[in-house]
Motif scaffolding. Structure first.
Motif, PDB file in Angstrom:
ATOM      1  N   GLU A  15      56.735  62.136  48.551  1.00  0.00           N
ATOM      2  CA  GLU A  15      57.583  60.968  48.819  1.00  0.00           C
ATOM      3  C   GLU A  15      57.394  60.483  50.260  1.00  0.00           C
ATOM      4  O   GLU A  15      56.846  61.185  51.097  1.00  0.00           O
ATOM      5  CB  GLU A  15      59.049  61.345  48.604  1.00  0.00           C
ATOM      6  CG  GLU A  15      59.371  61.910  47.239  1.00  0.00           C
ATOM      7  CD  GLU A  15      59.231  60.897  46.123  1.00  0.00           C
ATOM      8  OE1 GLU A  15      59.496  59.701  46.349  1.00  0.00           O
ATOM      9  OE2 GLU A  15      58.856  61.292  45.021  1.00  0.00           O
ATOM     10  N   ASN A  16      57.886  59.278  50.531  1.00  0.00           N
ATOM     11  CA  ASN A  16      57.845  58.723  51.879  1.00  0.00           C
ATOM     12  C   ASN A  16      59.276  58.468  52.331  1.00  0.00           C
ATOM     13  O   ASN A  16      59.887  57.478  51.942  1.00  0.00           O
ATOM     14  CB  ASN A  16      57.026  57.428  51.891  1.00  0.00           C
ATOM     15  CG  ASN A  16      56.851  56.886  53.295  1.00  0.00           C
ATOM     16  OD1 ASN A  16      57.046  57.600  54.275  1.00  0.00           O
ATOM     17  ND2 ASN A  16      56.496  55.625  53.389  1.00  0.00           N
ATOM     18  N   TYR A  17      59.820  59.370  53.133  1.00  0.00           N
ATOM     19  CA  TYR A  17      61.206  59.269  53.589  1.00  0.00           C
ATOM     20  C   TYR A  17      61.246  58.756  55.019  1.00  0.00           C
ATOM     21  O   TYR A  17      60.372  59.071  55.834  1.00  0.00           O
ATOM     22  CB  TYR A  17      61.888  60.630  53.514  1.00  0.00           C
ATOM     23  CG  TYR A  17      61.963  61.198  52.119  1.00  0.00           C
ATOM     24  CD1 TYR A  17      62.774  60.612  51.162  1.00  0.00           C
ATOM     25  CD2 TYR A  17      61.219  62.322  51.768  1.00  0.00           C
ATOM     26  CE1 TYR A  17      62.840  61.136  49.874  1.00  0.00           C
ATOM     27  CE2 TYR A  17      61.291  62.850  50.493  1.00  0.00           C
ATOM     28  CZ  TYR A  17      62.105  62.252  49.549  1.00  0.00           C
ATOM     29  OH  TYR A  17      62.181  62.763  48.288  1.00  0.00           O
ATOM     30  N   GLN A  18      62.296  58.009  55.332  1.00  0.00           N
ATOM     31  CA  GLN A  18      62.460  57.457  56.670  1.00  0.00           C
ATOM     32  C   GLN A  18      63.306  58.343  57.578  1.00  0.00           C
ATOM     33  O   GLN A  18      63.190  58.269  58.792  1.00  0.00           O
ATOM     34  CB  GLN A  18      63.100  56.058  56.587  1.00  0.00           C
ATOM     35  CG  GLN A  18      62.281  55.060  55.808  1.00  0.00           C
ATOM     36  CD  GLN A  18      60.888  54.880  56.389  1.00  0.00           C
ATOM     37  OE1 GLN A  18      60.730  54.651  57.583  1.00  0.00           O
ATOM     38  NE2 GLN A  18      59.868  55.011  55.553  1.00  0.00           N
ATOM     39  N   TYR A  64      57.684  67.292  55.589  1.00  0.00           N
ATOM     40  CA  TYR A  64      57.951  65.949  56.113  1.00  0.00           C
ATOM     41  C   TYR A  64      58.234  66.060  57.607  1.00  0.00           C
ATOM     42  O   TYR A  64      59.066  66.857  58.031  1.00  0.00           O
ATOM     43  CB  TYR A  64      59.152  65.316  55.400  1.00  0.00           C
ATOM     44  CG  TYR A  64      58.954  65.243  53.909  1.00  0.00           C
ATOM     45  CD1 TYR A  64      58.209  64.221  53.348  1.00  0.00           C
ATOM     46  CD2 TYR A  64      59.476  66.228  53.070  1.00  0.00           C
ATOM     47  CE1 TYR A  64      58.005  64.165  51.977  1.00  0.00           C
ATOM     48  CE2 TYR A  64      59.275  66.170  51.695  1.00  0.00           C
ATOM     49  CZ  TYR A  64      58.539  65.145  51.163  1.00  0.00           C
ATOM     50  OH  TYR A  64      58.326  65.089  49.811  1.00  0.00           O
TER      51      TYR A  64
END
Length: 101
Positions: A2-5, A50
């Motif tokens: 996933e791409n989390y901020q 991450y």
């Protein structure tokens, strides 16, 4: 992956995928107080990683690890700041945490 901020987004996303335990450094191992499990480096795999960098404060840098242990049949998370480790961390654990995947 996933791409989390944010760290909180990553933790929420991992939780929805079954990473339910919280691990912390304790006596040179990763420890889950809710399950009273101590993970040695050979007891787990880092399946997700991450990195987050603070925009203005280097102290905001964090790494979120998605951890799985076949030995204990558990999944959890470990959050740590870049380069901030307990003095009693083992060399093996430090190597594992610094090795992606």
């Amino acid at each position: 992956m996933e791409n989390y901020q944010t760290v909180s987004e990553a933790l929420a996303g991992l939780k929805t995928r079954g990473f339910n335990l919280d691990f912390n450094l304790a006596n040179g191992v990763l420890h889950s107080s809710s399950e009273n499990i101590n993970l040695q480096p050979e007891d787990f795999t880092i399946t997700e990683l991450y990195r987050f960098e603070g925009m203005s404060d280097p102290g905001d840098n964090s790494v979120v690890y998605g951890i799985e242990s076949e030995k204990y049949h558990v999944k959890g998370v470990f959050v740590n700041g870049y380069g901030v480790y307990s003095d009693d961390i083992s060399e093996e654990l430090l190597k594992k945490l610094n090795t992606p995947g």
